[in-house]
Write an enzyme that holds these catalytic residues in place. Structure first.
Site, PDB file in Angstrom:
ATOM      1  CE1 TYR A 361       3.152  -4.574   3.508  1.00 24.18           C
ATOM      2  CE2 TYR A 361       2.118  -2.560   2.708  1.00 24.18           C
ATOM      3  CZ  TYR A 361       2.126  -3.645   3.566  1.00 24.18           C
ATOM      4  OH  TYR A 361       1.102  -3.814   4.474  1.00 24.18           O
ATOM      5  CG  HIS A 570      -7.506  -0.860   3.137  1.00 22.89           C
ATOM      6  ND1 HIS A 570      -7.836   0.448   3.416  1.00 22.89           N
ATOM      7  CD2 HIS A 570      -6.693  -0.804   2.045  1.00 22.89           C
ATOM      8  CE1 HIS A 570      -7.256   1.246   2.535  1.00 22.89           C
ATOM      9  NE2 HIS A 570      -6.551   0.520   1.701  1.00 22.89           N
ATOM     10  CB  ALA A 572      -2.358   4.261   7.473  1.00 22.12           C
TER      11      ALA A 572
END
Length: 647
Positions: A361, A570, A572
């Site tokens: 993203y 890094h 969730a």
């Protein structure tokens, strides 16, 4: 479910059962799309807010189903003109490519694997020991051939998710060849030759061979020590970078505020937040198989693989000061472009400056909370409401091909050297073998490619901001805070206990090959490998949240250096597989949730709306809090998204 989880390591990690199974039709179609067709931009769930504006059709590339248009020449009056950036617009009527036949691979020699013993859930629990409120130990005997114990950093709630996965695997008697729970995977890693430290972060979940969230360090002085592509992941140097600005949400990007009168233009008033999201979506190529808009030659690919960010600086795609704020200064010296196959280079030729799909993203974020003022100030983050941009992507198809090429060669090397594994997905080679050295060189080159990829996306993001705000990137102070990777293996010096099972054992400094897969380097204050401005506060570790939830900046600590080889989480970490997310979540509900939070979104593939929904992941705040409580990193800044761009 198992197969789906295993492919969540990266944007392009379709975990391949090399030599013992086949490439599925789905994977073949994705590869065909990459080479022969391009996804239609109108698959976006949001209509193009600027449809047809400033777009002029130009000559079609021979053989491609893509139409490129140019929205602007060098943007802004700033002193960094750089190359022009075209925007790709897709042909929705492109003919779909025919699926390829399934491919089968065979080896002449059989890889030696140890069948995992059949145990009950209750028997497995006997090997798990809680040694602190945030640390559980997997003791030797949990799986066959363990050389050292393995630790996992979790709190009570995250522990329940791990144990539930273990119980599900035991209760359903899943075939170990198709699914191995994360706890078993990290224990299998602890059985590899030459290992001296094995642990997992709170965002741990099952992956390909190694679990995601794994940190595994191997003694470089041990002739039997190994290097494994599974310990890096298929998307080599998948990583995160953060760019700060002097813009604020209140003054520059308020929610729901319309700008422009539309007089004489016919466009009408537009929401500034929506306008910015659309500009980023137009400038940054996104989606599986998407071509980039930055032209490079075959010679450029070799230069990128060898020199990393230096190439981007020389060609006007990065600022000189960006280099200092990249891990390894944006270049791994162990890289050798000649060890990267022609097929991998071909895949990388068209993908520089592209975001990809999956969990990758670009987000416009707002500083929501400053927790450590000294650390935040050192990063140029001075106020709540300050606008930042977070970019998450890696080495794309080139990195995937490097890993695939290495696995094919390593299977033969293991058979030759008699390396015995608990799981064939741990395919590896001795570090000092020809295969091991070649992979290290090719993997390092792919890491350099990823830094250039993120640099080029930053260049495109700066141009998008210039277009929307009519200021230069310099005027908006769009400086790089830091760039970290979380899929890589690197040679580092660490203090290691002579006997890891004896807490009173002496420490000695060793050269280790540290595999970090879904874990982030987080070095402490005063470490020579971090930028000068961060010497007093430690290295920033950028922890991306899920679509619509917060992200964090953590700082490395001295305790973390000893406990985790200077590593932290890094992100969730998935709680639901992609299939489960699509089946249980409703796209419209997710979109309403984002709208209610004033988050603008652009997605090339509508399936990602549910696949990347917050409910698909663990609570990132709980993951970060666990790392903070464990002392392996400390919280500095909390950010929340206001615009999300995904593939």
């Amino acid at each position: 479910m198992a197969d789906d989880i295993r492919t969540d390591d990266t944007d392009c990690e379709a975990a391949e059962f090399l030599y013992c199974t086949y490439i599925t039709n789905k994977e073949a179609k994705e590869e065909d799309v990459e080479e022969h067709g391009r996804r239609a931009r109108d698959k976006s769930i949001i209509a193009d807010a600027d449809d047809g504006k400033n777009k002029k059709e130009i000559e079609k590339k021979s053989g491609a189903r893509t139409t490129k248009t140019e929205t602007e020449t060098n943007a802004g009056p700033g002193p960094r003109p750089g190359p022009s950036a075209n925007v790709n617009v897709y042909n929705a009527n492109a003919t779909k490519p025919k699926p390829r036949r399934r491919k089968y691979y065979k080896t002449k020699k059989r890889i030696q694997t140890t069948p995992l013993s059949t145990t009950t859930y209750e028997e497995d629990l006997q090997f798990l020991e809680k040694i602190s409120p945030t640390r559980y130990r997997v003791n030797i005997g949990f799986v066959p051939n363990m050389r050292i114990h393995a630790d996992v950093i979790v709190n009570d709630d995250l522990e329940k998710l791990l144990l539930a996965e273990l119980k599900e695997a035991n209760d359903s008697q899943m075939d170990s060849a198709s699914f191995i729970p994360a706890l078993k995977q990290m224990a299998n890693v602890a059985a590899l030759p030459g290992i001296v430290k094995c642990l997992a972060m709170p965002d741990v979940h099952s992956g390909y061979g190694f679990c995601i969230g794994n940190v595994a360090a191997f003694d470089m002085d041990d002739a039997e020590a190994i290097i494994s592509p599974g310990g890096v992941g298929f998307d080599i140097n998948c990583g995160v970078r953060l760019i700060r600005t002097n813009l604020t949400e209140k003054d520059d990007i308020p929610a729901g505020v319309l700008v422009g009168t539309g007089e004489g233009t016919g466009t009408g008033d537009v929401n500034i937040r929506e306008s910015l999201a659309q500009a980023l979506f137009d400038h940054i190529p996104v989606g599986v198989g998407q071509d980039g808009v930055i032209p490079i030659t075959e010679s450029d690919v070799d230069d990128i693989l060898s020199r990393g960010v230096d190439w981007a600086i020389e060609n006007g795609y990065a600022w000189e000061e960006d280099k200092e704020f990249c891990e390894e200064n944006g270049r791994m010296d162990t890289a050798d472009a000649s060890k990267v196959s022609a097929k991998a280079k071909k895949r990388g030729l068209s993908q520089i400056g592209t975001l990809g799909g999956g969990n990758h993203y670009a987000e416009v974020q707002v500083v929501d909370e400053i927790i450590d003022e000294a650390a935040a100030t050192s990063m140029g983050i001075t106020k709540v409401g300050q606008i930042c941009i977070m970019i998450h992507t890696g080495s794309r198809g080139l990195g995937h091909q490097v890993a695939t090429d290495a696995l094919r060669k390593m299977d033969k090397a293991m058979a030759r050297d008699g390396i015995k594994l608990n799981d064939r997905q741990l395919s590896c080679a001795r570090i000092q073998s020809v295969e091991g050295q070649n992979y290290l060189a090719a993997m390092s080159a792919a890491a350099n490619y990823a830094w250039v990829n993120r640099s080029c996306i930053t260049y495109l993001a700066r141009r998008a901001f210039e277009k929307v705000f009519d200021k230069t990137a310099e005027e908006m102070e769009m400086n790089l805070v830091y760039d970290v990777c979380h899929n890589v293996a690197k040679i580092e010096k660490h203090q290691v206990q002579v006997d890891p099972d004896d807490t009173d054992s002496l420490f000695q400094e060793k050269n280790l090959l540290v595999h970090r897969k879904g874990s982030t380097r987080a070095f402490p204050p005063n470490h020579p490998m971090i930028p000068t401005p961060y010497q007093n506060v430690g290295q920033p570790a950028l922890i991306g949240g899920t679509m619509g939830t917060c992200s964090y900046i953590l700082m490395g600590t001295k305790d973390g250096m000893h406990a985790t080889c200077g590593s932290t989480c890094h992100g969730a970490g998935r709680a639901l597989s992609r299939n489960a997310s699509r089946k249980t979540l409703n796209k419209d509900d997710v979109l309403k949730y984002l709208k209610d939070k004033d988050i603008s979104i652009r997605v090339a593939n509508p399936k990602l709306v549910t696949e990347e929904a917050p409910e698909s992941y663990k609570d990132v705040s709980a993951v970060v809090e666990t790392c903070h409580d464990a002392g392996i990193s400390t919280k500095a800044v909390k950010l929340r998204p206001i615009a999300v761009i995904k593939g």
